[in-house]
Design an enzyme around this catalytic site. Structure first.
Site, mmCIF file in Angstrom:
data_model
loop_
_atom_site.group_PDB
_atom_site.id
_atom_site.type_symbol
_atom_site.label_atom_id
_atom_site.label_comp_id
_atom_site.label_asym_id
_atom_site.label_seq_id
_atom_site.Cartn_x
_atom_site.Cartn_y
_atom_site.Cartn_z
ATOM 1 N N HIS A 136 -2.691 7.375 22.766
ATOM 2 C CA HIS A 136 -1.677 6.969 23.920
ATOM 3 C C HIS A 136 -0.841 5.362 23.603
ATOM 4 O O HIS A 136 0.160 5.270 24.293
ATOM 5 C CB HIS A 136 -2.250 6.969 25.280
ATOM 6 C CG HIS A 136 -3.012 8.182 25.641
ATOM 7 N ND1 HIS A 136 -2.239 9.339 25.392
ATOM 8 C CD2 HIS A 136 -4.167 8.495 26.041
ATOM 9 C CE1 HIS A 136 -3.292 10.323 25.815
ATOM 10 N NE2 HIS A 136 -4.217 9.741 26.124
ATOM 11 N N ASP A 170 -8.025 16.202 20.946
ATOM 12 C CA ASP A 170 -8.578 15.641 22.407
ATOM 13 C C ASP A 170 -7.790 16.305 23.305
ATOM 14 O O ASP A 170 -6.714 16.691 23.281
ATOM 15 C CB ASP A 170 -7.807 13.927 22.248
ATOM 16 C CG ASP A 170 -8.391 13.194 23.641
ATOM 17 O OD1 ASP A 170 -9.202 12.314 23.304
ATOM 18 O OD2 ASP A 170 -7.679 13.271 24.638
ATOM 19 N N TYR A 177 -16.178 11.558 27.611
ATOM 20 C CA TYR A 177 -16.736 10.409 28.634
ATOM 21 C C TYR A 177 -17.950 11.151 29.052
ATOM 22 O O TYR A 177 -18.712 10.557 30.010
ATOM 23 C CB TYR A 177 -15.723 10.531 29.794
ATOM 24 C CG TYR A 177 -14.526 10.177 29.118
ATOM 25 C CD1 TYR A 177 -14.118 8.787 28.640
ATOM 26 C CD2 TYR A 177 -13.266 11.054 29.164
ATOM 27 C CE1 TYR A 177 -12.980 8.417 28.214
ATOM 28 C CE2 TYR A 177 -12.232 10.725 28.214
ATOM 29 C CZ TYR A 177 -11.848 9.391 27.960
ATOM 30 O OH TYR A 177 -10.918 8.855 27.278
HETATM 31 C C1 TV7 Z 1 -8.012 9.161 24.410
HETATM 32 N N1 TV7 Z 1 -7.728 9.891 33.743
HETATM 33 C C2 TV7 Z 1 -7.613 8.879 27.059
HETATM 34 C C3 TV7 Z 1 -7.362 9.414 28.260
HETATM 35 C C4 TV7 Z 1 -6.671 8.541 29.266
HETATM 36 C C5 TV7 Z 1 -6.524 9.050 30.747
HETATM 37 C C6 TV7 Z 1 -6.709 8.637 33.516
HETATM 38 C C7 TV7 Z 1 -8.695 8.091 34.775
HETATM 39 C C8 TV7 Z 1 -9.666 7.128 35.221
HETATM 40 C C9 TV7 Z 1 -9.356 5.783 35.163
HETATM 41 C C10 TV7 Z 1 -10.258 4.732 35.655
HETATM 42 C C11 TV7 Z 1 -11.497 5.365 36.336
HETATM 43 C C12 TV7 Z 1 -10.918 7.446 35.947
HETATM 44 C C13 TV7 Z 1 -12.107 9.220 36.299
HETATM 45 C C14 TV7 Z 1 -8.981 9.357 34.344
HETATM 46 C C15 TV7 Z 1 -2.190 7.871 36.600
HETATM 47 C C16 TV7 Z 1 -3.327 7.209 36.811
HETATM 48 C C17 TV7 Z 1 -4.560 7.354 37.300
HETATM 49 C C18 TV7 Z 1 -6.168 4.108 37.312
HETATM 50 C C19 TV7 Z 1 -7.211 3.973 38.374
HETATM 51 N N2 TV7 Z 1 -11.502 6.703 36.439
HETATM 52 C C20 TV7 Z 1 -7.864 9.833 25.804
HETATM 53 C C21 TV7 Z 1 -5.745 8.032 31.537
HETATM 54 C C22 TV7 Z 1 -5.720 8.836 32.999
HETATM 55 C C23 TV7 Z 1 -9.943 3.572 35.784
HETATM 56 N N3 TV7 Z 1 -4.688 7.925 33.600
HETATM 57 O O1 TV7 Z 1 -6.871 10.630 25.759
HETATM 58 C C24 TV7 Z 1 -10.903 2.630 36.377
HETATM 59 O O2 TV7 Z 1 -10.880 8.840 35.846
HETATM 60 O O3 TV7 Z 1 -4.290 9.650 35.145
HETATM 61 C C25 TV7 Z 1 -4.013 8.359 34.885
HETATM 62 C C26 TV7 Z 1 -3.224 7.438 35.447
HETATM 63 C C27 TV7 Z 1 -2.748 5.595 37.274
HETATM 64 C C28 TV7 Z 1 -3.709 4.427 36.844
HETATM 65 N N4 TV7 Z 1 -5.268 5.062 37.778
HETATM 66 C C29 TV7 Z 1 -5.450 6.462 37.201
HETATM 67 O O4 TV7 Z 1 -9.043 10.389 26.274
HETATM 68 C C30 TV7 Z 1 -9.059 8.005 24.426
HETATM 69 N N5 TV7 Z 1 -7.333 7.848 34.145
HETATM 70 C C31 TV7 Z 1 -12.341 4.580 37.037
HETATM 71 C C32 TV7 Z 1 -12.122 3.186 37.005
HETATM 72 ZN ZN ZN Z 2 -8.324 12.452 26.035
HETATM 73 CA CA CA Z 3 -4.685 16.598 22.288
#
Ligand code: TV7
Ligand code: ZN
Ligand code: CA
Length: 390
Positions: free
Chosen positions: A157, A192, A316
């Site tokens: 990403h 992924d 995870y």
């Molecule tokens: C490659 N999903 C990376 C995948 C990246 C996913 C997201 C979380 C997450 C963040 C946390 C947390 C989480 C249980 C899950 C729109 C937002 C929502 C931050 C709070 N628990 C890969 C990224 C994805 C952070 N992000 O492809 C701190 O899940 O959905 C989002 C973005 C805004 C920001 N907030 C989440 O697998 C390596 N994050 C717990 C603590």
């Molecule tokens: Zn992923």
């Molecule tokens: Ca993929």
């Protein structure tokens, strides 16, 4: 069958600090060791940190400076909306913080050891690419597999000037660039759960890099890109629904991904082996077991037989990710007795496996009551769409 493995104590120590995957690198590495796979590699790539200049081959100089030192050396004014006249904001313009500008917050918080972490993880992928680049043409012509593995890599990403989705620097783009110094056409395969947006963006206008991502796609699901109709000549996006099963994953690979590879005739392959599609992953989206990953890695490595860079990615459920990547490592090495492995061998983290009775094969943990929303009709629709495009 030369298979090289990126490893150093430092790499594991710093990769373990990644906030989204604390302690994962050491568990993955220790399990691979415990199965006796270390002696089976053709070489261990002794990973050292890469340089700032290496990172700047893809990334924005100011972004890297900020990531490594916490200061980009630029005047804050020039980066807020200060370019426009003040009147257009009616006096209430919030200055954008440097952290927000470079994505260094929320999913990607700064952490202790970040500088060393990015240099080691990117260094590992670059050294893996160097290993493949330095293979002799006679080795490449041989009808054997040629692989380099960095399970701490696969940060798909990260953008040219921003961190995103747990990814701080895009080691994949750096690795592809390095491979391109020898190999004309590079195929990128992203297994992924999430869309490989950072790689797609980097090479969208290149005829020499084809990027194929299979991912969960739905309104509100991160990162939100990767719809089927965003497919172009060098970008293939395969959107999937909830509950993807081994059978569907393998069907997508055998039909769409294999055909796209045949069409492109690559000289090298890069794979992001994210394990967040496993059934017990925290994200609970796909419903995969290790066997589909094992099958796909075996096909790519031992049937395509092209120089291949295997990278990690998401995942995870730490212990299932370790199990899956150990099995994928054995598949890449073509270890025949892996089929008989049933127990976790004694090693430093052995006790953590008590919940599943120290068993390796926890395939039975697919969610049997969860439907695969990717119906035969839907998979047929996908296959037809890509076939007509070719
Ligand atoms: C490659 N999903 C990376 C995948 C990246 C996913 C997201 C979380 C997450 C963040 C946390 C947390 C989480 C249980 C899950 C729109 C937002 C929502 C931050 C709070 N628990 C890969 C990224 C994805 C952070 N992000 O492809 C701190 O899940 O959905 C989002 C973005 C805004 C920001 N907030 C989440 O697998 C390596 N994050 C717990 C603590
Ligand atoms: Zn992923
Ligand atoms: Ca993929």
């Amino acid at each position: 069958m030369p298979v090289a493995y990126a490893y150093s104590e430092e790499l594991i120590e710093y990769a373990d600090k990644l906030p989204s995957n604390k302690g994962r690198a050491s568990r993955v590495n220790a399990l691979i060791e415990s199965f006796g796979l270390m002696d089976k590699f053709d070489g261990i790539i002794r990973v050292k940190p890469c340089t700032q200049a290496d990172l700047e081959k893809y990334h924005d100089k100011n972004f890297i400076k900020f990531l490594l030192t916490g200061d980009d050396g630029l005047d804050a004014e020039s980066e807020t909306e200060g370019e426009e006249s003040d009147e257009s904001y009616e006096g209430k313009d919030e200055p954008v913080s440097k952290e927000a500008l470079y994505g260094l917050h929320y999913d990607c918080p700064p952490f202790d050891g970040l500088e060393k972490y990015v240099k080691l993880v990117a260094g590992a992928t670059l050294q893996c690419a160097d290993y493949l680049v330095s293979l002799l043409d006679t080795d490449i012509a041989q009808n054997t597999s040629k692989v380099a593995i960095n399970w701490t890599g696969g940060r798909h990403h990260a953008k040219r000037a921003a961190c995103s989705g747990f990814c701080y620097v895009n080691d994949i783009n750096l690795g592809i660039q390095r491979l391109r110094t020898k190999f004309d056409k590079v195929l990128y395969v992203d297994l992924d759960l999430h869309h490989g947006d950072g790689v797609e963006t980097a090479f969208a206008y290149s005829d020499k890099v084809k990027s194929v991502s299979v991912h969960r796609y739905e309104r509100g699901f991160f990162p939100g890109t990767g719809g089927m109709n965003t497919t172009s000549r060098s970008v293939v996006n395969i959107p999937t629904k909830y509950g993807l099963s081994d059978k569907s994953f393998i069907q997508i690979f055998d039909t769409i991904i294999v055909a796209e590879k045949e069409d492109f005739q690559p000289d090298a392959v890069v794979v992001t082996t994210g394990c967040d599609g496993l059934a017990r992953d925290e994200l609970r989206e796909w419903n995969l077991s290790f066997s589909s990953f094992e099958y796909i890695i075996d096909q790519i490595v031992n049937s395509w037989k092209l120089p291949t860079l295997l990278l990690g990615g998401g995942g995870y459920h730490t212990l299932d990710t370790a199990r899956c990547l150990a099995i994928c490592t054995a598949a890449a090495l073509n270890v025949p007795d892996r089929k008989q492995w049933v127990e976790i061998p004694m090693h430093d983290y052995f006790n953590e496996y008590v919940k599943d009775n120290y068993s390796l094969r926890v395939e039975s943990h697919v969610r049997h009551n969860t439907p695969d929303e990717n119906s035969e009709e839907y998979l047929k629709k996908l296959a037809d769409y890509f076939e007509h495009r070719r």
